[in-house]
Design an enzyme around this catalytic site. Sequence first.
Site, PDB file in Angstrom:
ATOM      1  N   ASP A   1      25.924 -18.660   3.121  1.00  0.00           N
ATOM      2  CA  ASP A   1      26.168 -19.559   1.995  1.00  0.00           C
ATOM      3  C   ASP A   1      24.840 -20.197   1.566  1.00  0.00           C
ATOM      4  OD1 ASP A   1      27.361 -21.238   0.198  1.00  0.00           O
ATOM      5  OD2 ASP A   1      28.367 -22.507   1.656  1.00  0.00           O
TER       6      ASP A   1
ATOM      7  N   LYS B   1      21.420 -17.689  15.029  1.00  0.00           N
ATOM      8  CA  LYS B   1      20.760 -18.801  15.718  1.00  0.00           C
ATOM      9  C   LYS B   1      21.035 -18.590  17.215  1.00  0.00           C
ATOM     10  CE  LYS B   1      18.578 -22.792  15.543  1.00  0.00           C
ATOM     11  NZ  LYS B   1      17.149 -22.875  15.218  1.00  0.00           N
TER      12      LYS B   1
ATOM     13  N   TYR C   1      33.535 -22.584   8.536  1.00  0.00           N
ATOM     14  CA  TYR C   1      34.371 -23.052   7.435  1.00  0.00           C
ATOM     15  C   TYR C   1      35.864 -22.848   7.711  1.00  0.00           C
ATOM     16  CZ  TYR C   1      29.975 -23.043   4.772  1.00  0.00           C
ATOM     17  OH  TYR C   1      28.686 -23.260   4.338  1.00  0.00           O
TER      18      TYR C   1
END
Length: 362
Positions: free
Chosen positions: A251, A195, A146
């Site tokens: 989020d 990940k 972000y």
Amino acid sequence: MDLRITCIPGDGIGPEIVAEAKKVLDAVAGRFGHAMHYTDILMGGASIDVHGVPLTKEAVDTAKSADAVLMGSIGGDTTTSPWYRLEPNLRPEAGLLAIRKELNLFANLRPAVLYDELTGACPLKEEISAKGFDMMIMRELTGGLYFGEKKTIEEDGVRKAVDTLVYDENEIRRIAVKGFDIAMKRRKKVTSVDKANVLASSRLWRSVVEEVAEQYPEVKLEHMLVDNCAMQLVKDPAQFDVILTENMFGDILSDEASMVTGSIGMLASASLNDTKFGLYEPSHGSAPDIAGKDIANPIATVLSAAMMLRYSFDLDREADAVENAVKEVLREGYRTVDIMSEGCTQVGCRQMGDLLAERITL
Ligand code: NAD
């Protein structure tokens, strides 16, 4: 202990729910021998109406001078309120983004708890909800995708957009330390979500989290890939204690975890910096549709106040007293309209605050 708290009642139901949280905090102060010193500031629409901007420098300075900030919620009806005809940087939400930045709040904490009395609201199968769950999602708030460099370009007539996911080891270390500190106050288990099979930033995340874990031998650390975590949250949420993760994964996962509790009026949250300072607020919005009707559920804000006692003031017994009062009131069958079910007694926002305050015991 003298507790200096800046309050942001905000907009919509904000002033109603903050008033009830103060009522409960005052009961804690009375029972446990503390003194609460509140200073209110304006933010969001309430500040726009008075000052023309969603947050003033004076309000920021007041917040910075306190030990912690307790907030209701900000914003209005986004289709009808005149606040949303202003430039984006003058709208209510800009105040929230600005205060988070000014206070350097990089760690977001969202508990997702299924109360025995509210299992009926849980959308999961009964054999899963029957086990209950009580987890804390620790999300990094100021880095990652972000906030990385972004651009949209056109190459040979083809539009192309680029977002950049950057983390440095210091950003990862400070959130990991927060995650392990919180786990030490809970069931001492951290699930670090990444990940790492495809992302370099996740591989760095994993190795820094492992370094931090060495300082916390009592805490059990496990790693989980984010796609698996999304599945496990609906398959077996009881396995989680603290979920530690980066900005975008957090989020998404924190909203998923909220939904499996099934009751938006019960969900607290906190945003912390690298001191004991924090901003505490319910996860829900300002609910303009029910503002001023004395029907809002104040419990998310009351539980946010409990988090403030625990994490900013290290007052664990006092925080337990607030959380126990919530369980007690639910056990006795009192419900606000959003969590009402057959056979229970419906109460308004103020009465719920009174009931909670009365049940604060040493
Ligand atoms: P919302 O969370 O305010 O409301 C969604 C629904 O849940 C509504 O039906 C509302 O009545 C109900 N609800 C929410 N909290 C409740 C409570 N405590 N008790 C009973 N019912 C409750 O979300 P929204 O309608 O999308 O947003 C309204 C405004 O809030 C918008 O301006 C939005 O930008 C703002 N907002 C602010 C924050 C914040 O201050 N951190 C967070 C989310 C939304």
